[in-house]
Scaffold this active site. Structure first.
Site: not given
Ligand code: 8YV
Length: 311
Positions: A140-142, A253, A271-272, A222-224, A163
């Protein structure tokens, strides 16, 4: 807060600890809009108990914490904050990749602990980034922003799986090649996970997938957290079946799987990935724009279920 309270009565949760399901339900009684972050869960049960709720604006791009289908069924509009965090999050993904491949956390821990005694040819020797193969799962975008950094900043050979395959001109622009998921796992020197979390992507990196990766590979998430089976990952890292992992997200988390905490070859961050001041202000502003528009009868900039607006 200033912009919202100039227009609406606002009940602001100012605590460090997130609201639990019961407290959230209580606080949402009689409220037309909810401004939330990725921490609050909007479930079908909650919606049923909060009949006045018309809009949920989340200050996040991810929305796996929201039952979107249940919101749509109830006519509750949902908005998120895409685009404004893309480049910042891609920067962080790359920072985590570099820190992991070049063993920066391990080196810093060793230095602070007084363990730096001498030089040897393979002292903290890691993996190359320049000219290596970057695998991206989720384009996707990221994912695309990470591909650009890899291809044009570091001369990487970029392969991806998604996908749906990107249009040929986008692949050419990014210098990225589409491969099957198994191939991605086999070819990547560095594999970055940037796909959305859903029932379909739950534990989509588990023992079988890790077994396909190179023993020298790094894995970056860096997703979930729920995308990776953390026990299987910890075992692979412990047995050096993959070289290292960099994780910004965790399944439970802010709790972190204890098996990961003791391993030297994993870089852990809380998660930063989107945490820069300009980006967090942009996310906060967009989430406010969405809520204000939706509650005043205008079209919000970034709705997730725009079909609700036309009913
Ligand atoms: C946030 C993120 O830190 O945007 C998202 O989906 O995972 C992070 O940018 C977090 O979810 C704050 O709402």
């Amino acid at each position: 807060m200033d912009r919202l309270s100039a227009r609406f009565g606002v009940d602001y949760h100012d605590g460090e600890a997130p609201l639990g399901a019961d407290a959230l339900r209580e606080r949402l009684q009689g409220k037309a809009g909810a401004y939330i972050t990725g921490t609050e869960r909007i479930t079908a049960e909650l919606l049923a108990a909060c009949p006045d709720l018309r809009v949920v604006s989340t200050m996040s791009v991810g929305y796996n914490h929201i039952d979107l289908a249940a919101c749509t069924a109830r006519g509750v509009l949902v908005t998120n904050t895409p685009d404004v965090l893309t480049e910042t999050t891609a920067d962080f993904g790359f920072a985590l990749l570099m820190a992991t491949a070049r063993r920066m956390s391990e080196g810093e821990r060793l230095l602070r602990d007084g363990g730096w005694k001498s030089w040897s040819w393979d002292f903290l020797a890691g993996a190359d980034i320049y000219n290596s193969t970057l695998g991206i799962l989720g384009m996707g975008r990221i994912g695309q922003a990470i591909a650009r950094r890899g291809r044009f900043g570091f001369g990487m050979n970029v392969v991806y799986h998604n996908r749906s395959r990107l249009p040929a001109e986008t692949e050419t622009e990014l210098g990225a090649r589409y491969v099957a998921k198994d191939e991605l796992l086999r070819q990547a020197d560095h594999l970055v996970l940037v796909l959305p979390y859903s029932a379909e992507s739950h534990h989509c990196i588990a023992a079988a997938e890790l077994a396909l990766m190179k023993p020298t590979a790094t894995l970056i998430n860096i997703a979930r957290g729920g995308i990776v089976d953390e026990d299987a990952l910890a075992a692979a890292l412990r047995e050096q079946r993959i070289a290292a992992a960099g994780l910004d997200v965790f399944e439970g988390e802010p709790r972190v799987n204890p098996a990961l905490l003791t391993l030297p070859n994993v870089v852990l961050t809380p998660h930063i990935a989107s945490a820069t001041m300009p980006t967090r202000l942009a996310m906060a502003g967009l989430a406010a724009d969405n809520l204000i528009a939706a509650l005043t009868g205008a079209t919000p900039p970034t709705p997730l279920n725009a079909e609700v607006l036309t009913r």
